[in-house]
Design a protein around this motif. Structure first.
Motif, PDB file in Angstrom:
ATOM      1  N   ARG A   1      29.120 -37.432  -0.990  1.00  6.43           N
ATOM      2  CA  ARG A   1      30.029 -37.986  -1.985  1.00  6.43           C
ATOM      3  C   ARG A   1      29.546 -37.519  -3.349  1.00  6.43           C
ATOM      4  O   ARG A   1      28.400 -37.795  -3.732  1.00  6.43           O
ATOM      5  CB  ARG A   1      30.024 -39.511  -1.945  1.00  6.43           C
ATOM      6  CG  ARG A   1      30.827 -40.122  -0.822  1.00  6.43           C
ATOM      7  CD  ARG A   1      30.760 -41.636  -0.904  1.00  6.43           C
ATOM      8  NE  ARG A   1      31.436 -42.266   0.229  1.00  6.43           N
ATOM      9  CZ  ARG A   1      31.165 -43.492   0.655  1.00  6.43           C
ATOM     10  NH1 ARG A   1      30.225 -44.211   0.059  1.00  6.43           N
ATOM     11  NH2 ARG A   1      31.826 -43.993   1.674  1.00  6.43           N
TER      12      ARG A   1
ATOM     13  N   ASP B   1      30.508 -37.731  -7.232  1.00  9.29           N
ATOM     14  CA  ASP B   1      31.369 -38.465  -8.169  1.00  9.29           C
ATOM     15  C   ASP B   1      32.529 -39.152  -7.424  1.00  9.29           C
ATOM     16  O   ASP B   1      33.675 -39.162  -7.875  1.00  9.29           O
ATOM     17  CB  ASP B   1      31.912 -37.531  -9.256  1.00  9.29           C
ATOM     18  CG  ASP B   1      30.814 -37.054 -10.209  1.00  9.29           C
ATOM     19  OD1 ASP B   1      29.800 -37.769 -10.329  1.00  9.29           O
ATOM     20  OD2 ASP B   1      30.984 -35.991 -10.821  1.00  9.29           O
ATOM     21  N   GLY B   2      32.205 -39.687  -6.246  1.00 10.57           N
ATOM     22  CA  GLY B   2      33.189 -40.438  -5.474  1.00 10.57           C
ATOM     23  C   GLY B   2      34.043 -39.624  -4.529  1.00 10.57           C
ATOM     24  O   GLY B   2      34.755 -40.192  -3.700  1.00 10.57           O
ATOM     25  N   ARG B   3      34.003 -38.296  -4.629  1.00 11.97           N
ATOM     26  CA  ARG B   3      34.818 -37.445  -3.747  1.00 11.97           C
ATOM     27  C   ARG B   3      33.975 -36.975  -2.563  1.00 11.97           C
ATOM     28  O   ARG B   3      32.875 -36.454  -2.755  1.00 11.97           O
ATOM     29  CB  ARG B   3      35.379 -36.253  -4.527  1.00 11.97           C
ATOM     30  CG  ARG B   3      36.356 -36.649  -5.624  1.00 11.97           C
ATOM     31  CD  ARG B   3      37.029 -35.419  -6.206  1.00 11.97           C
ATOM     32  NE  ARG B   3      36.092 -34.529  -6.847  1.00 11.97           N
ATOM     33  CZ  ARG B   3      35.717 -34.649  -8.119  1.00 11.97           C
ATOM     34  NH1 ARG B   3      36.166 -35.640  -8.870  1.00 11.97           N
ATOM     35  NH2 ARG B   3      34.868 -33.787  -8.638  1.00 11.97           N
ATOM     36  N   GLU B   4      34.521 -37.114  -1.355  1.00 11.25           N
ATOM     37  CA  GLU B   4      33.758 -36.765  -0.161  1.00 11.25           C
ATOM     38  C   GLU B   4      33.894 -35.293   0.189  1.00 11.25           C
ATOM     39  O   GLU B   4      34.959 -34.685   0.017  1.00 11.25           O
ATOM     40  CB  GLU B   4      34.197 -37.625   1.023  1.00 11.25           C
ATOM     41  CG  GLU B   4      33.798 -39.074   0.882  1.00 11.25           C
ATOM     42  CD  GLU B   4      33.814 -39.814   2.202  1.00 11.25           C
ATOM     43  OE1 GLU B   4      33.844 -39.155   3.270  1.00 11.25           O
ATOM     44  OE2 GLU B   4      33.781 -41.059   2.181  1.00 11.25           O
ATOM     45  N   ARG B   5      32.786 -34.740   0.718  1.00 12.60           N
ATOM     46  CA  ARG B   5      32.764 -33.353   1.179  1.00 12.60           C
ATOM     47  C   ARG B   5      31.968 -33.291   2.467  1.00 12.60           C
ATOM     48  O   ARG B   5      31.007 -34.033   2.656  1.00 12.60           O
ATOM     49  CB  ARG B   5      32.113 -32.444   0.133  1.00 12.60           C
ATOM     50  CG  ARG B   5      32.981 -32.259  -1.105  1.00 12.60           C
ATOM     51  CD  ARG B   5      32.293 -31.406  -2.127  1.00 12.60           C
ATOM     52  NE  ARG B   5      33.154 -31.213  -3.282  1.00 12.60           N
ATOM     53  CZ  ARG B   5      32.717 -30.872  -4.480  1.00 12.60           C
ATOM     54  NH1 ARG B   5      31.429 -30.701  -4.683  1.00 12.60           N
ATOM     55  NH2 ARG B   5      33.553 -30.692  -5.481  1.00 12.60           N
TER      56      ARG B   5
ATOM     57  N   CYS C   1      25.937 -35.017 -11.878  1.00 14.40           N
ATOM     58  CA  CYS C   1      26.893 -35.582 -10.921  1.00 14.40           C
ATOM     59  C   CYS C   1      26.218 -36.676 -10.087  1.00 14.40           C
ATOM     60  O   CYS C   1      25.068 -36.533  -9.670  1.00 14.40           O
ATOM     61  CB  CYS C   1      27.423 -34.504  -9.983  1.00 14.40           C
ATOM     62  SG  CYS C   1      28.480 -33.300 -10.790  1.00 14.40           S
TER      63      CYS C   1
ATOM     64  N   GLN D   1      25.662 -38.487  -6.690  1.00 14.69           N
ATOM     65  CA  GLN D   1      25.823 -38.017  -5.325  1.00 14.69           C
ATOM     66  C   GLN D   1      25.203 -38.987  -4.321  1.00 14.69           C
ATOM     67  O   GLN D   1      24.217 -39.663  -4.598  1.00 14.69           O
ATOM     68  CB  GLN D   1      25.226 -36.613  -5.165  1.00 14.69           C
ATOM     69  CG  GLN D   1      23.811 -36.471  -5.678  1.00 14.69           C
ATOM     70  CD  GLN D   1      23.333 -35.022  -5.707  1.00 14.69           C
ATOM     71  OE1 GLN D   1      24.117 -34.081  -5.563  1.00 14.69           O
ATOM     72  NE2 GLN D   1      22.052 -34.828  -5.899  1.00 14.69           N
TER      73      GLN D   1
ATOM     74  N   GLU E   1      32.705 -26.120 -10.448  1.00  8.58           N
ATOM     75  CA  GLU E   1      32.780 -27.098  -9.374  1.00  8.58           C
ATOM     76  C   GLU E   1      33.396 -26.461  -8.132  1.00  8.58           C
ATOM     77  O   GLU E   1      34.227 -25.566  -8.226  1.00  8.58           O
ATOM     78  CB  GLU E   1      33.620 -28.298  -9.813  1.00  8.58           C
ATOM     79  CG  GLU E   1      33.586 -29.458  -8.853  1.00  8.58           C
ATOM     80  CD  GLU E   1      34.291 -30.685  -9.410  1.00  8.58           C
ATOM     81  OE1 GLU E   1      34.414 -31.674  -8.673  1.00  8.58           O
ATOM     82  OE2 GLU E   1      34.722 -30.627 -10.579  1.00  8.58           O
TER      83      GLU E   1
END
Length: 272
Positions: free
Chosen positions: A50, A52-56, A70, A72, A105
């Motif tokens: 995660r 900044d709140g976005r999943e990868r 950031c 993480q 990014e």
């Protein structure tokens, strides 16, 4: 969680580490800000991140780009994992990105040639007596290739534009190495006013060899002079010429000259 971390290179703003995470805890780690720029290349396992709140999803087909500042978090749904970490200082990062250290990014996806270069880098880094200049060249080249998939224009922006300019750059680098064959990649790049990445690329394109091989050729020529004069103390010769040890000297001389130092001493002194 038990983490085994083996640092393979730490010099001139470049760090290369082999990391194994065993028996990670379930769930997400605590949020933390990234403090460095890094490239994380998963070799085995699966990691969820995660940023900044976005999943990868991170797996061996992708490279995680760690951007300073950031927030993480990570989880390990399949248990332990193994990865390679490349950390680049702000100065070295700016050299790679056309003078601006801000990191684009995104997630980088690997290709077979990048995977091979990654494994070759690890293999050479673990080999006994490997030259630090060679590892720095390989780390810089791999980092530039990976960043080039995010920001190709910025990575290309520092490259000398004409054939004459490239030849002048190479001549300046050759002159610096002739004066002092023990210079590092960062040392030479500072002397000629070019980033390590572009210096390595241009040098290889113009001469057909890496800086490491050219520098080793200079050192082997100096070794041949000493051997021709009958030098028998190979450990001292290795130290004087900047080799890791006598075994490293023997390996490089055999590689470039075709014979080990002892045999060459006999030939060059007229006794072989």
């Amino acid at each position: 969680m038990p983490v085994e971390r083996h640092v393979l290179l730490d010099r001139d703003g470049l760090l290369l580490a082999d990391v194994c995470c065993g028996r990670p805890p379930r769930g997400w780690t605590e949020p933390r800000p990234a403090t460095v720029f890094g490239l994380v290349l998963v070799r085995r396992g699966l990691v969820r991140g995660r940023v900044d709140g976005r999943e990868r999803l991170l797996d061996p087909s992708s490279v995680y780009v760690e951007r300073p500042g950031c927030e993480q978090q990570f989880s390990h749904p399949c248990g332990g994992d193994v990865y390679t970490e490349i950390v680049v200082s702000e100065t070295a990062l700016a050299d790679l990105l056309g003078g601006d250290p801000s990191v684009p990014e995104g997630l980088v996806f690997t290709t077979p040639d990048l995977s091979v270069a990654h494994r070759q880098l690890l293999g050479r880094s673990r080999a006994e007596g490997t030259d630090g200049l060679e590892i720095a060249e390989r780390v810089t080249a791999l980092a530039a290739q990976l960043l080039g998939r995010l920001a190709p224009e910025r990575v290309e922006s520092g490259r000398p534009g004409t054939a004459a300019a490239r030849r002048r750059l190479v001549d300046e680098a050759r002159s610096a190495l002739n004066d002092d064959p023990l210079l590092s990649l960062a040392d030479v790049s500072r002397l000629v006013g070019c980033s390590p990445h572009h210096l390595s690329r241009v040098f290889s394109a113009v001469t057909g060899m890496t800086l490491t091989r050219y520098r080793n050729g200079l050192r082997v020529n100096r070794a041949l002079e000493h051997l021709g004069d009958g030098e028998r103390d190979l450990a001292r010769l290795a130290q004087d010429l900047g080799f890791t040890d006598q075994a490293h000297l023997t390996h490089v001389v055999r590689d470039l000259a075709g014979l080990p130092p002892g045999r060459l001493r006999s030939l060059l002194s007229g006794r072989g």
